[in-house]
Design an enzyme around this catalytic site. Structure first.
Site, PDB file in Angstrom:
ATOM      1  N   LYS A 115       4.126  85.457  88.694  1.00  0.00           N
ATOM      2  CA  LYS A 115       3.721  86.853  88.499  1.00  0.00           C
ATOM      3  C   LYS A 115       2.258  87.065  88.858  1.00  0.00           C
ATOM      4  O   LYS A 115       1.885  88.123  89.358  1.00  0.00           O
ATOM      5  CB  LYS A 115       3.986  87.282  87.049  1.00  0.00           C
ATOM      6  N   LYS A 197      21.182  84.783  93.621  1.00  0.00           N
ATOM      7  CA  LYS A 197      21.711  85.581  92.512  1.00  0.00           C
ATOM      8  C   LYS A 197      21.626  87.077  92.843  1.00  0.00           C
ATOM      9  O   LYS A 197      20.666  87.500  93.495  1.00  0.00           O
ATOM     10  CB  LYS A 197      20.829  85.266  91.299  1.00  0.00           C
ATOM     11  N   LYS A 200      18.352  92.705  90.196  1.00  0.00           N
ATOM     12  CA  LYS A 200      18.012  94.132  90.136  1.00  0.00           C
ATOM     13  C   LYS A 200      16.746  94.436  90.923  1.00  0.00           C
ATOM     14  O   LYS A 200      16.443  95.579  91.190  1.00  0.00           O
ATOM     15  CB  LYS A 200      17.921  94.626  88.680  1.00  0.00           C
TER      16      LYS A 200
END
Ligand code: TRP
Length: 334
Positions: A115, A197, A200
């Protein structure tokens, strides 16, 4: 333990749209967990502000996620679905646990490194201590089990370390949480890159089915799904695209992979993709209808928000008071 049941906690960020992968892989299977566990599902808005958020958007998404959980079948009478920011104990315990967590431990967190690289212009202290807040979430409820994906296992590990360290100093204050290993749902992959995967946050909108996608969009995305040149509907991991579509079809219809192979024996991928699309549409339709109804029922959602925050707060305060006392904070005069 609450009423003889073990305690389960999970948190989810209200960022991005939930996908079919979130639903078939997690949410759908959570619905029955409340028979065995006392379940807490928190919309972790305190975590969300570790990256910059638009205030109106954050508020909207948080409510939408909470509503979606109910639409997906989590009964708010039986599951405590609430906003993290409505229970101040999360922040309070998080501060305390910060003082029992080492810089070196946090420095090792792979999610922090990822991040920090992604948000190089805003590497704030909250991003660094994110795992401590997560530990506070979990430990505040004396949680026994946490359903987490692989990406969150390291955070659960540090939670256990912090809890054990604290208990070693002060006695048995916290339950030591375990990862939830139970019946988990299918692992749903991207429709465009089936080795990854379904996510979103995928940049390619065709890679993921969102729970709010309309039927035309769903059918179109399946039509475009990546397959192979084998031209056989076989449950073969090497045919990653078809394998994933079989898993989706199976999760939506309850049919086994073998039954699906037989059903589409000699048929083309076009037919199969259309069938998968239709199966998904019929799973999403009732969910979307419930969501729309719930959105109109503001008073009901507000009462869930209020009642569940009160319930969460009750259990959170029990742990927090115990912690404060153990540490040596002065007693409250009443
Ligand atoms: N960090 C988790 C995620 O991004 C969300 C989360 C916050 C969480 N607190 C939690 C998950 C406690 C499980 C338990 O997915």
């Amino acid at each position: 333990m609450i009423d003889g049941k073990k305690i389960l906690f999970s948190g989810m960020q209200a960022t991005g749209n939930l996908t079919l992968g979130n639903y078939l892989g997690a949410l759908k299977n959570w619905v029955t967990l409340c028979d065995e566990y006392e379940c807490f599902y928190s919309v972790v808005d305190l975590h969300s502000i570790t990256v910059r958020q638009d205030p109106a958007e954050l508020r909207k998404r948080a409510r939408s996620l909470l509503t979606l959980y109910i639409a997906a079948g989590l009964d708010p009478e039986k599951n405590c679905i609430y906003y993290q920011s409505h229970v101040s104990g999360h922040s309070e315990l998080s501060w305390i646990l910060n003082c029992y967590t080492y810089m070196g431990e946090l420095n090792r967190m792979t999610q922090f490194k990822d991040k920090a690289a992604k948000h190089a212009d805003n590497i704030n202290a909250g991003l660094f201590t994110y795992p401590v807040l997560m530990a506070a979430d979990i430990l505040l409820y004396q949680t026994d089990v946490v359903p987490v994906g692989k990406d969150q296992l390291q955070h659960l590990e540090i939670t256990r370390d912090i809890a054990q360290r604290f208990n070693a100093i002060y006695g048995d204050v916290f339950a030591i949480p375990e990862p939830y290993i139970g019946k988990t749902g299918a692992s749903i992959k991207s429709l465009q890159a089936p080795e990854k995967k379904m996510s979103k946050s995928d940049e390619n909108p065709n890679a993921s089915i969102y729970l709010m996608d309309d039927p035309d969009t769903v059918m179109r995305k399946f039509k475009r799904a990546v397959t192979d040149l084998e031209a056989q509907v076989r449950y073969n991991p090497e045919q990653a695209g078809i394998y994933n579509l079989i898993n989706i079809y199976s999760a939506c219809t309850g049919k086994t992979p073998e039954e699906i192979e037989r059903e589409f024996d000699g048929k083309g991928y076009g037919d199969f993709k259309a069938a998968v699309g239709e199966a998904v549409v019929s799973v999403l339709r009732p969910l979307q209808e419930r969501y729309t109804d719930l959105c109109q029922n503001k008073d009901y959602i507000n009462s869930v928000i209020k009642n569940n925050a009160e319930k969460a707060n009750y259990y959170a305060m029990k742990t927090l008071r115990k912690v404060q006392k153990k540490i040596g904070f002065p007693e409250r005069i009443r």
